[in-house]
Design a protein around this motif. Structure first.
Motif, mmCIF file in Angstrom:
data_model
loop_
_atom_site.group_PDB
_atom_site.id
_atom_site.type_symbol
_atom_site.label_atom_id
_atom_site.label_comp_id
_atom_site.label_asym_id
_atom_site.label_seq_id
_atom_site.Cartn_x
_atom_site.Cartn_y
_atom_site.Cartn_z
ATOM 1 N N LYS A 7 3.054 -4.050 -11.025
ATOM 2 C CA LYS A 7 2.308 -2.931 -11.627
ATOM 3 C C LYS A 7 0.849 -3.134 -11.419
ATOM 4 C CE LYS A 7 1.132 -0.637 -16.037
ATOM 5 N NZ LYS A 7 1.440 -0.521 -17.479
ATOM 6 N N VAL B 233 -0.318 -2.471 -7.635
ATOM 7 C CA VAL B 233 -0.331 -0.878 -7.475
ATOM 8 C C VAL B 233 -1.802 -0.828 -7.958
ATOM 9 C CG1 VAL B 233 0.060 1.084 -8.178
ATOM 10 C CG2 VAL B 233 1.999 -0.484 -7.540
ATOM 11 N N GLN B 234 -2.230 -1.269 -9.099
ATOM 12 C CA GLN B 234 -3.551 -0.933 -9.662
ATOM 13 C C GLN B 234 -4.623 -1.586 -9.005
ATOM 14 O OE1 GLN B 234 -3.159 -2.731 -13.346
ATOM 15 N NE2 GLN B 234 -2.137 -0.922 -14.488
ATOM 16 N N GLN C 179 1.441 0.497 -2.246
ATOM 17 C CA GLN C 179 1.837 1.605 -2.736
ATOM 18 C C GLN C 179 2.626 1.690 -3.945
ATOM 19 O OE1 GLN C 179 0.400 4.555 -1.586
ATOM 20 N NE2 GLN C 179 -0.804 3.131 -0.010
ATOM 21 N N PRO C 180 2.646 2.759 -4.674
ATOM 22 C CA PRO C 180 3.346 2.754 -6.015
ATOM 23 C C PRO C 180 5.041 3.165 -5.678
ATOM 24 C CG PRO C 180 1.453 4.277 -6.092
ATOM 25 C CD PRO C 180 1.300 3.729 -4.819
ATOM 26 N N TRP D 93 6.657 1.201 -4.031
ATOM 27 C CA TRP D 93 7.528 -0.184 -4.298
ATOM 28 C C TRP D 93 7.915 -0.566 -5.662
ATOM 29 C CZ3 TRP D 93 9.554 -2.168 -0.232
ATOM 30 C CH2 TRP D 93 8.862 -1.882 0.992
ATOM 31 N N LEU D 94 6.889 -0.005 -6.652
ATOM 32 C CA LEU D 94 7.179 -0.115 -7.939
ATOM 33 C C LEU D 94 8.398 0.899 -8.375
ATOM 34 C CD1 LEU D 94 6.298 -1.359 -10.823
ATOM 35 C CD2 LEU D 94 4.764 0.419 -11.154
ATOM 36 N N GLN E 264 -0.331 -9.079 -2.498
ATOM 37 C CA GLN E 264 -1.303 -8.883 -3.416
ATOM 38 C C GLN E 264 -2.124 -10.097 -3.516
ATOM 39 O OE1 GLN E 264 1.104 -8.488 -7.132
ATOM 40 N NE2 GLN E 264 -0.436 -8.730 -8.629
#
Length: 271
Positions: free
Chosen positions: A230, A233-234, A239-240, A242-243, A263
């Motif tokens: 999370k 992503v933030q 990209q979201p 993967w979440l 990250q």
């Protein structure tokens, strides 16, 4: 269920003033026919395209009405006063059979409301060829006065509402009509999300068994992993998608290792 006709036979026939009755009755009846069909009312529409005189027109309309299967006859007209005037005069509905008085009054009220006309109400007339000649119950609608400037202006402004009012009131004469089946609306296709790229062979190998066990232990802490993803992503590290894959159980250990690397790289670049 009903037969409806234009009370004249084209442009130049009937009354005239700020509007031509013969022309407008034809246009209005054609639109009413379509609106009634949309409401599930079976309707016969009669337009006289052959008469050369008023008497021929009256004879033709009565004969054509009586040749149809129906429960109600309706004739559409526009009224005329002795002279042109600016003020509104209004709408009225004529009948001969006393049992049609209440329905004629209802029709006049609804047209007046829709067109913002004066309501002249239902009037019994015993000297009209259409009402006397048709063999079913009948009404004759005088929508408004063609030589009233205000009436014609209101008619032009509120025509769609007037058509809806006439059609809706005619439908109410037949209480057992089932509404037409709704047209199914196709469900738009949902976009297919691209599958995440498959990890290459060198990403699927950890040379140290002890190191692999430690990484797997970290990966098995789902809450911690989700929070880490999370955050990734933030900060825009990935990209979201993967979440979403993690929530769906599609994220592999090797995906996680790669995402962690991205990250960390993002964090270092922001320092």
């Amino acid at each position: 269920m009903l037969t409806i006709s234009a009370g004249h036979y084209g442009k130049g026939t009937g009354a005239s003033g700020y509007m031509n009755e013969g022309e407008e009755t034809v246009l209005l009846v054609q639109e009413l026919g379509k609106k009634l069909q949309q409401k599930g009312v079976k309707v016969n529409v009669i337009i006289d395209k052959q008469s050369k005189s008023q008497q021929q027109n009256l004879t033709y309309l009565v004969k054509q009405h009586n040749a149809t299967q129906r429960e109600l006859d309706v004739s559409i007209h526009f009224n005329s006063a002795s002279s042109q005037q600016k003020e509104g005069i209004g709408t009225e509905v004529l009948y001969v059979n006393p049992s049609m008085s209440a329905f004629a009054q209802k029709m006049s009220t609804e047209i007046a409301k829709a067109g913002k006309f004066k309501n002249r109400g239902a009037k019994q007339r015993t000297n009209l060829a259409f009402l006397n000649g048709t063999t079913k119950k009948a009404i004759l609608i005088e929508v408004c006065f063609v030589n009233s400037e205000k009436d014609v202006r209101l008619y032009r402004t509120n025509k769609d509402r007037i058509i809806e009012a006439i059609a809706g009131t005619l439908k109410s004469y037949f209480p057992n009509i089932k509404p037409p089946a709704p047209v199914p609306v196709p469900t738009p296709a949902q976009p297919v999300k691209p599958a995440p790229p498959a990890p290459s062979p060198d990403q699927q190998t950890i040379t140290s068994k002890a190191l692999q066990q430690k990484v797997e232990a970290i990966f098995n802490d789902k809450e911690a992993v989700r929070e880490q993803l999370k955050q990734g992503v933030q900060i825009g590290a990935f990209q979201p998608l993967w979440l979403e894959n993690f929530d769906l159980g599609k994220l592999t250990l090797y995906d996680y290792i790669a995402l962690t690397t991205l990250q960390n790289k993002k964090n270092n670049s922001n320092m």
